[in-house]
Design an enzyme around this catalytic site. Sequence first.
Site, PDB file in Angstrom:
ATOM      1  CE  LYS A 111      -4.309  -1.735   1.911  1.00  0.00           C
ATOM      2  NZ  LYS A 111      -4.182  -3.546   1.466  1.00  0.00           N
ATOM      3  CD  GLU A 119      -5.072   6.644   4.566  1.00  0.00           C
ATOM      4  OE1 GLU A 119      -3.882   5.842   3.612  1.00  0.00           O
ATOM      5  OE2 GLU A 119      -5.559   5.953   4.742  1.00  0.00           O
ATOM      6  CG  HIS A 138     -12.290  -1.524   8.668  1.00  0.00           C
ATOM      7  ND1 HIS A 138     -12.486  -0.275   8.327  1.00  0.00           N
ATOM      8  CD2 HIS A 138     -11.292  -2.126   9.755  1.00  0.00           C
ATOM      9  CE1 HIS A 138     -12.416   0.461   9.536  1.00  0.00           C
ATOM     10  NE2 HIS A 138     -11.732  -0.415  10.385  1.00  0.00           N
ATOM     11  NE  ARG A 147      -8.397  -9.565  -3.781  1.00  0.00           N
ATOM     12  CZ  ARG A 147      -9.396  -8.950  -3.499  1.00  0.00           C
ATOM     13  NH1 ARG A 147     -10.970  -9.175  -4.338  1.00  0.00           N
ATOM     14  NH2 ARG A 147      -9.928  -8.154  -2.389  1.00  0.00           N
TER      15      ARG A 147
END
Length: 466
Positions: free
Chosen positions: A116, A200, A235, A291
């Site tokens: 990421k 973040e 999540h 994917r």
Amino acid sequence: MFDKVLVANRGEIAVRVFRTLSRMGIKTVAVYSDADAGALHVSVADEAVNIGPAPANQSYLCGDVIIEAAKATGAGAIHPGYGFLSESADFARAVEKAGLVFIGPSADAIDKMGSKIAARQVMSDAGVPIVPGTTEEVRTLERAREVAVEIGYPVAVKAAGGGGGKGFRVALRPEDLAQAFDGAKGEGERFFGNATVYLERYLENPRHIEIQVLADLHGNVVHLFERDCSVQRRHQKLVEESPAPAVSPEMRQRIGDIAVQAAKAVGYSSAGTVEGLLAGDEYFFLEMNTRIQVEHGVTEMVTGTDLIEEQVRIAAGEPLRLSQDGVRLTGHAIECRINAEDASRGFIPNPGSLTTYHEPAGRHIRVDSGVTEGSAVERYYDPMIAKVIVWGEDRAEATERMLAALDDFAIQGVKTLIPFHRALLETAQWRDGETCSDLVADREWLKTLQSTQKSGDAPHVQHSIH
């Protein structure tokens, strides 16, 4: 085109891929663990190969064994489905080295999007908006504190290799940061073998909006509009729909262009998904899933495109059959994941045998599953039993059709999310197009579902939905 394809997966996605391959006239090969010897995906394939014991790290994650199975059966390509080895650059390279075709993006593209941190840097360099934060590893708690002050609380601490809700911790206040930092590092190490984390800004109650893309080996990229996946627990997605209720035509054009830009930035080919967060009028890149995704069916329902077939044709070297102007968005589709989980007890998994199993059917109703009556929901694997996907002329009709389909779904032997979905789709929050995050986190509301799932999910009402 390929004569024979091996699917390196199990359950509903293996069955789903086999269905398209058979329609295309391509022979199919299944792989299965000892626990899956009697599974549906084994019986629907033309051939099947046992690849080891039940634990995934001794079977479905053994890339060398799967490649040997493909070579032994004469398969020319491997479709990885989702999960397991689907986003393993090492596996993609090994498949190609063995002289086979990996039905997915290049190993280099998987590598670029696999971290990421690296993905945020690539997107930032390409001018794609990212959530404010770091594009390098945050090694120490002291540095994390400095970054948090710079971007402002609340902050999210994320594992670089994380996914599926793992390695994601939030610090609402400075005193929460140490626990979030250690927690994200620990989960990153345990689940992904990588303790690297970054920070973040944490966006409170944003909409989770993702865009489906298709890209071929000749540089052509199109997007197939967006999906709203805001209904999540820990999540992890529970309900998905397309189009997103909060996205205007102008916003749809803008985020679609962002997704195409992101795919081109990494030289992407195959089906992929650019995930992002929508906060007000601001849209930020979150990650790219390299994917096919669980929720691909809602996009297929509103665009009339078989994404698996497009994946196969792209891998075979064919140019895209779609142009951006030729992609049409028609009506509204909703997907509910039918997991063997007890929502009233914090969504804990509930493995067991399906003593009763009856799927809804009818016009504009699609059920993707990998089970039949008597099948076992194994503790070794993801507890998803099936996906129900419906289509309607608009969101209200799709919701009504989904409620009827859920009532026609009969499952006994394990507790499922059917009572949760029924209750959620009848709320004012859902009707008003809200994220419903307050409901999913409301333990008292979830406990009220307990009375409807004491002995499984027998149908409450028999509707006529045909």
